[in-house]
Design a protein around this motif. Structure first.
Motif, PDB file in Angstrom:
ATOM      1  N   TYR A 378       1.043  -1.071   0.037  1.00  0.00           N
ATOM      2  CA  TYR A 378      -0.026   0.180   0.118  1.00  0.00           C
ATOM      3  C   TYR A 378       0.874   1.296  -0.034  1.00  0.00           C
ATOM      4  N   ILE A 379       0.578   2.015  -1.103  1.00  0.00           N
ATOM      5  CA  ILE A 379       1.659   3.397  -1.203  1.00  0.00           C
ATOM      6  C   ILE A 379       0.703   4.486  -1.457  1.00  0.00           C
ATOM      7  N   GLU A 389      -0.985   6.145   8.296  1.00  0.00           N
ATOM      8  CA  GLU A 389      -0.761   5.188   9.458  1.00  0.00           C
ATOM      9  C   GLU A 389      -2.543   4.594   9.847  1.00  0.00           C
ATOM     10  N   GLN A 390      -3.397   5.622   9.859  1.00  0.00           N
ATOM     11  CA  GLN A 390      -4.677   5.179   9.973  1.00  0.00           C
ATOM     12  C   GLN A 390      -5.348   4.234   9.208  1.00  0.00           C
ATOM     13  N   MET A 391      -4.873   4.373   7.884  1.00  0.00           N
ATOM     14  CA  MET A 391      -5.415   3.373   6.873  1.00  0.00           C
ATOM     15  C   MET A 391      -4.689   1.842   7.342  1.00  0.00           C
ATOM     16  N   VAL A 392      -3.695   1.913   7.874  1.00  0.00           N
ATOM     17  CA  VAL A 392      -2.807   0.684   7.976  1.00  0.00           C
ATOM     18  C   VAL A 392      -3.603   0.136   9.353  1.00  0.00           C
ATOM     19  N   THR A 393      -4.130   0.901  10.332  1.00  0.00           N
ATOM     20  CA  THR A 393      -4.516   0.366  11.375  1.00  0.00           C
ATOM     21  C   THR A 393      -6.004  -0.387  11.016  1.00  0.00           C
ATOM     22  N   ARG A 394      -6.797   0.498  10.055  1.00  0.00           N
ATOM     23  CA  ARG A 394      -8.011   0.035   9.432  1.00  0.00           C
ATOM     24  C   ARG A 394      -7.770  -1.305   8.827  1.00  0.00           C
ATOM     25  N   LEU A 395      -6.928  -1.457   8.083  1.00  0.00           N
ATOM     26  CA  LEU A 395      -6.487  -2.573   7.262  1.00  0.00           C
ATOM     27  C   LEU A 395      -6.291  -3.640   8.148  1.00  0.00           C
ATOM     28  N   LEU A 396      -5.524  -3.366   9.160  1.00  0.00           N
ATOM     29  CA  LEU A 396      -4.914  -4.471  10.136  1.00  0.00           C
ATOM     30  C   LEU A 396      -6.190  -5.052  11.046  1.00  0.00           C
ATOM     31  N   ASP A 397      -7.200  -4.136  11.322  1.00  0.00           N
ATOM     32  CA  ASP A 397      -8.562  -4.406  11.704  1.00  0.00           C
ATOM     33  C   ASP A 397      -9.204  -5.388  11.176  1.00  0.00           C
ATOM     34  N   THR A 398      -9.140  -5.629   9.647  1.00  0.00           N
ATOM     35  CA  THR A 398      -9.917  -6.340   8.904  1.00  0.00           C
ATOM     36  C   THR A 398      -9.536  -7.806   9.475  1.00  0.00           C
ATOM     37  N   GLY A 399      -8.392  -8.033  10.201  1.00  0.00           N
ATOM     38  CA  GLY A 399      -8.047  -9.470  10.427  1.00  0.00           C
ATOM     39  C   GLY A 399      -7.341 -10.269   9.205  1.00  0.00           C
ATOM     40  N   LEU A 400      -7.220  -9.612   7.993  1.00  0.00           N
ATOM     41  CA  LEU A 400      -6.930 -10.481   6.913  1.00  0.00           C
ATOM     42  C   LEU A 400      -5.626 -10.183   6.767  1.00  0.00           C
ATOM     43  N   LEU A 401      -4.705  -9.101   7.197  1.00  0.00           N
ATOM     44  CA  LEU A 401      -3.326  -8.961   6.988  1.00  0.00           C
ATOM     45  C   LEU A 401      -2.466  -8.922   8.172  1.00  0.00           C
ATOM     46  N   LYS A 403       1.190  -6.952   9.049  1.00  0.00           N
ATOM     47  CA  LYS A 403       2.217  -6.015   8.602  1.00  0.00           C
ATOM     48  C   LYS A 403       3.486  -6.441   8.429  1.00  0.00           C
ATOM     49  N   GLU A 404       4.318  -6.243   7.354  1.00  0.00           N
ATOM     50  CA  GLU A 404       5.490  -6.922   7.454  1.00  0.00           C
ATOM     51  C   GLU A 404       6.695  -5.636   7.506  1.00  0.00           C
ATOM     52  N   SER A 405       6.567  -4.942   6.722  1.00  0.00           N
ATOM     53  CA  SER A 405       7.519  -3.691   6.888  1.00  0.00           C
ATOM     54  C   SER A 405       7.046  -2.412   6.279  1.00  0.00           C
ATOM     55  N   GLY A 406       7.697  -1.383   6.481  1.00  0.00           N
ATOM     56  CA  GLY A 406       7.378  -0.088   5.755  1.00  0.00           C
ATOM     57  C   GLY A 406       6.877   1.030   6.690  1.00  0.00           C
ATOM     58  N   GLY A 407       6.695   2.023   6.197  1.00  0.00           N
ATOM     59  CA  GLY A 407       6.176   3.282   7.023  1.00  0.00           C
ATOM     60  C   GLY A 407       6.407   4.619   6.043  1.00  0.00           C
ATOM     61  N   LEU A 408       6.684   5.757   6.707  1.00  0.00           N
ATOM     62  CA  LEU A 408       6.887   6.864   6.169  1.00  0.00           C
ATOM     63  C   LEU A 408       8.272   6.870   5.541  1.00  0.00           C
ATOM     64  N   ILE A 409       8.428   7.524   4.281  1.00  0.00           N
ATOM     65  CA  ILE A 409       9.633   7.679   3.616  1.00  0.00           C
ATOM     66  C   ILE A 409       9.580   9.299   3.596  1.00  0.00           C
ATOM     67  N   VAL A 422       3.854   0.608   2.764  1.00  0.00           N
ATOM     68  CA  VAL A 422       3.797  -0.600   3.835  1.00  0.00           C
ATOM     69  C   VAL A 422       3.620  -1.740   3.045  1.00  0.00           C
ATOM     70  N   ARG A 423       4.285  -3.073   3.373  1.00  0.00           N
ATOM     71  CA  ARG A 423       3.880  -4.330   2.907  1.00  0.00           C
ATOM     72  C   ARG A 423       3.366  -5.142   3.763  1.00  0.00           C
ATOM     73  N   PHE A 424       2.275  -5.788   3.338  1.00  0.00           N
ATOM     74  CA  PHE A 424       1.453  -6.621   4.317  1.00  0.00           C
ATOM     75  C   PHE A 424       1.549  -8.174   3.664  1.00  0.00           C
TER      76      PHE A 424
END
Ligand SMILES: C[S@@+](CC[C@H](N)C(=O)[O-])C[C@H]1O[C@@H](n2cnc3c(N)ncnc32)[C@H](O)[C@@H]1O
Length: 427
Positions: A378-379, A389-401, A403-409, A422-424
């Motif tokens: 996700y970029i 970050e808030q999108m990452v939290t929402r995506l993790l809350d789906t329980g489907l993913l 998080k492996e690595s990444g963040g702000l560049i 971020v790579r999930f």
């Protein structure tokens, strides 16, 4: 201006006026005394910048608007166009700071702050400011007021509350005052050739890590490097996202918001042995992608036109599941406002929610098409927490993913864009 003043042409030799205009920029008539007053080239530049800023409403990218303006003023040469563009861009770099000031004052102070040193425009128009222009940026910001208003990061960038937590507002706002560099990514196997050309031509370049080269803005690459498949113009932070992409030979990847294919080429350069499906919302975008990938001599890809803001995509896809999906999402673009400072002035904060909703819909619509254990990258080129970050939290809350690595560049210290990537792993 000259040709409106018909009566002058009757009393003065026209060649004389033409020469005068070439030297000074223009020629005006004093209304009451009928004496001639010269408007210098620099006053003319400032006048044109005022005209552009007054008429421009932010509804199309500034570089397109400038192109149209210069088309309507064919008498302006390349030096004129460069200077007028610089004045206008510098003006917008000040963001929301003292937007109510007189345009001439704001333009002159913007040039003093944003240009790297003393310059011919200020030398002619405002020598006092020209002395200040040679000082470091911090000193200039401390000493200048515009329309009696002192500098603050929050005045320039009024969206501080929305920023990703890792971004320091002071560093971020002052980074917007400098024009970003031009970056290219050298294609595999072409590094020595490209560097040889740049060295032989005496170009002031900086070879960075991986395949990235930084060049001064305005470098005419098309004239320097004739083989177009030796390099791609790509921002440094955009190149950095490559570290998160881990395609393996034989895998099937989907670049689902591919635009003209910058990341598609990146993926293929990293692993030519992948199969690639690239899609975007409009046929014209995909036509451009096809042209660009062909010019870059990329093969082994399929394309599609798909609106991802809709539910059932299965019938539009070349297969049921992919090893990896790259979502370089539509976003506010706030991480690239150093290149498009007009957006800093015209952006409306409500747009952040619009983009966050769209990103959420697109992400959740494509997730079912990733294999278990597959990658989801996700970029955004945004600096706003809601899109990042808030999108990452929402995506993790789906329980489907996971998080492996990444963040702000954060590209602000390198005169590059800022991005979030971020790579999930799909569970
Ligand atoms: C940030 S750009 C992608 C940049 C591209 N990956 C690159 O590296 O050059 C986002 C893209 O998303 C596309 N887009 C916007 N809304 C979309 C939708 N509903 N469905 C599919 N694509 C969409 C836009 O047309 C745009 O090309």
């Amino acid at each position: 201006m000259l040709y409106k003043t018909g009566f002058i042409l009757k009393i003065v030799n026209t060649n004389h006026i033409k020469k005068f205009i070439q030297k000074n920029g223009c020629f005006v008539v004093g209304k009451t005394s009928c004496t001639f007053a010269a408007m210098t080239r620099w006053e003319n530049y400032q006048g044109s910048a005022v005209k552009i800023i007054t008429r421009y409403q932010g509804d199309l990218p500034l570089h397109h608007y400038l192109k149209q303006f210069f088309k309507q003023h064919p008498q302006m040469g390349s030096r004129d166009r460069k200077w007028i563009s610089r004045l206008v861009y510098d003006y917008f770099r000040l963001g929301h700071w003292a937007l109510d000031a007189a345009l001439e004052e704001r333009i002159q102070k913007a040039v003093c702050i944003c240009e790297p040193g003393a310059n011919d425009f200020l030398a002619a128009i405002n020598p006092e400011l020209n002395e200040l222009a040679a000082l470091p940026l911090e000193r200039k910001l401390e000493s200048l007021t515009i329309n009696n208003s002192a500098y603050s990061a929050e005045q320039l960038f009024p969206f501080a509350q929305q920023l990703s937590a890792e971004i320091d507002i002071k560093t971020w706002a002052s980074s917007l005052l400098k024009q970003p560099l031009l970056f290219i990514r050298v294609r595999p196997g072409k590094r020595t050739k490209v560097i040889d050309i740049l060295e032989n031509q005496g170009v002031d370049f900086q070879y960075l890590d991986n395949e990235a080269i930084a060049l001064p803005q305005g470098t005419n690459l098309e004239q320097l490097i004739l083989d177009k498949d030796w390099y791609e113009i790509q921002d440094l932070s955009s190149q950095t996202t490559m570290q998160l992409l881990t395609p393996k030979p034989g895998e099937y990847w989907w670049d689902c918001c591919a635009a003209s294919g910058g990341k598609s080429i990146l993926l293929k350069d990293k692993e030519p042995g992948i199969k690639l499906f690239a899609s975007d919302i409009r046929p014209s975008i995909i036509q451009n992608l096809q042209k660009r990938l062909t010019a870059a001599k990329v093969s082994g890809f399929q394309t599609g036109v798909i609106d991802l803001n809709q539910g059932d995509l299965a019938s539009l896809l070349p297969r049921k599941q992919f090893d990896g999906i790259l979502l370089d999402a539509p976003c506010s673009g706030s991480g690239t406002w150093g290149r498009t400072p007009e957006n800093l002035v015209y952006f409306e904060a409500e747009k952040i929610d619009y983009y966050a909703d769209l990103q959420w819909k697109i992400a959740t619509n494509v997730l079912p098409y990733i294999k278990p254990g597959g990658s989801f990258v996700y970029i955004t080129c945004s600096v706003f927490a809601k899109e990042n970050e808030q999108m990452v939290t929402r995506l993790l809350d789906t329980g489907l993913l996971e998080k492996e690595s990444g963040g702000l560049i954060d590209g602000s210290a390198k005169r590059a864009d800022s991005m979030f990537a971020v790579r999930f792993r799909k569970k």
